[in-house]
Write an enzyme that holds these catalytic residues in place. Sequence first.
Site, short mmCIF file in Angstrom:
data_model
loop_
_atom_site.label_atom_id
_atom_site.label_comp_id
_atom_site.label_asym_id
_atom_site.label_seq_id
_atom_site.Cartn_x
_atom_site.Cartn_y
_atom_site.Cartn_z
N HIS A 48 -15.48 8.89 -39.21
CA HIS A 48 -15.60 7.47 -38.85
C HIS A 48 -15.28 7.27 -37.37
O HIS A 48 -14.14 6.98 -36.99
CB HIS A 48 -14.67 6.62 -39.71
CG HIS A 48 -15.00 5.16 -39.66
ND1 HIS A 48 -14.88 4.31 -40.72
CD2 HIS A 48 -15.46 4.38 -38.63
CE1 HIS A 48 -15.24 3.09 -40.38
NE2 HIS A 48 -15.59 3.10 -39.11
N HIS A 83 -16.85 5.65 -33.55
CA HIS A 83 -17.83 4.88 -32.78
C HIS A 83 -17.90 5.46 -31.38
O HIS A 83 -17.05 5.18 -30.54
CB HIS A 83 -17.42 3.40 -32.72
CG HIS A 83 -17.32 2.74 -34.07
ND1 HIS A 83 -18.38 2.08 -34.64
CD2 HIS A 83 -16.31 2.68 -34.97
CE1 HIS A 83 -18.01 1.61 -35.83
NE2 HIS A 83 -16.77 1.96 -36.05
N HIS A 85 -12.47 2.90 -44.70
CA HIS A 85 -11.21 2.17 -44.50
C HIS A 85 -10.83 1.17 -45.59
O HIS A 85 -10.86 -0.04 -45.38
CB HIS A 85 -11.19 1.47 -43.15
CG HIS A 85 -12.48 0.77 -42.75
ND1 HIS A 85 -13.16 -0.06 -43.60
CD2 HIS A 85 -13.18 0.79 -41.60
CE1 HIS A 85 -14.23 -0.52 -42.99
NE2 HIS A 85 -14.27 -0.01 -41.77
N ASP A 123 -11.56 5.78 -37.60
CA ASP A 123 -12.23 4.55 -37.14
C ASP A 123 -11.97 4.34 -35.65
O ASP A 123 -11.56 3.25 -35.22
CB ASP A 123 -11.82 3.32 -37.96
CG ASP A 123 -12.78 2.15 -37.75
OD1 ASP A 123 -13.76 2.30 -36.97
OD2 ASP A 123 -12.56 1.09 -38.35
ZN LIG Z 1 -15.76 1.47 -37.88
#
Ligand SMILES: [Zn+2]
Length: 448
Positions: free
Chosen positions: A61, A63, A237, A310
Amino acid sequence: MIVDSVLTNAKAYWRNSIVDCSIAVEGGRIYKIGKETQMPKADEKTNLGNLLVLPGLIDVHVHLRDEGKSYKEDFYTGTAAAAAGGFTTVLDMPNNAPVTMSTETLRNRMQIAARKILVNVGFYSEFPADLNEVQDIVAEGATAFKLFMASQVGGLNIDDNRALKEAFTKTGESGVPVAVHAEDKAFLTANEEKLKQAKRNDTAAFLKAHTEEVELKAVERLLKVTAETSAHLHFCHVTTEQGLNAIVEAKKNGRAVTCEVTPNNLLLSNDDVARVGSMLLMMPPLRSQSTIEALWKGITDGEVDVIGSDHAPHTLDEKSADSVWDVKVGVPSLETTLPLMLTMVRKNRLSLEQVVRLLAEKPAEIFHLKDRGVLEQGQKADLTVVDFNRKFTIDASKFHSKAKFSPYDGWEVQGKPAKTYVNGLLAMEDGEIVVKPGSGEVIRGDHA
Ligand SMILES: [Zn+2]
């Protein structure tokens, strides 16, 4: 036979225990794990000085941004952060500018990445408007699909359950997993509208909008929509006890469902949001201390499959917008996740075995990352070398990520990534990047 390299004096996590060994690497793969005396001749020999060697960690996860969002992060800085944080493979989320949701956007993204990346990168695609393109996107090499349920990001109408079912039917047929952000748009926007009408734009209002119900409703809806499909549903998440319970229940019923928890939701609470402010806003948000305990129990009981960071880089301006509704959500996490988790091993919150399972074995298994995730002969030589005893203070100003802030800035941790080997190549040593841009590998999905 002369192999490329031999790493001696390793304490390697091998077959569920830690063994003193050497590791021979040839052609980017692990050639042999064994005693130093059994090692073949090598062009290069490195003494690891009894450091701990884990299978290369995988963050599913991340970005990485780049393209239209390269002011936040680009493929070079994002994968430098990954290498520095001990990750050898990351999966890139599709909410970019442009959104990755077609063969063209995916191909283009892979081409740009190939010149810049330092670790292995696989790519998510959002769903296209025309679901006939799903198969083409899979053939183009998408590792997985991502479905964002909190607002419309991709081409698939998230208000339309029949379209959702068709999307999951198609991904089920092609064997590609779908990762979902489970917050239900209808419930969330209703909450937001009420708060906006009451002229609320503070951090407490943000938490009030993102209720536990918003997550649970999305989890329940997705489990229902996918019930008659063979789709593999992966919940990103998870932040609520009820959401986790619903997922566990589905697993017990034999459903192909897995889930992820972020370090943030294990280590920070809504009290921290009240104290620190908008920097700690994320979606879904930080919850109460009792929910944190429930998520830790999910880790202990083996109900949580994956820890995903994340990693969500933004500028500090974006994190401190005047209205809470304009604040960009998420924090950079690639350079803090492993030290934080190793520190929690020290605190007996989880075992080293669980760290390896949650950050390497299961991610590789769920996302079909072939020949990665375990230390074994014949596997890719992705290695995370850790100084497990090393204490240090997290300093966000030193991050390789463009986002130089962190909720954990100033935290004392124990366990530092010392070297990161990607396909046998030393990519990071003592926090410094030691390879050229483009040395990482673009991973193409393998869902055969
Ligand atoms: Zn995310």
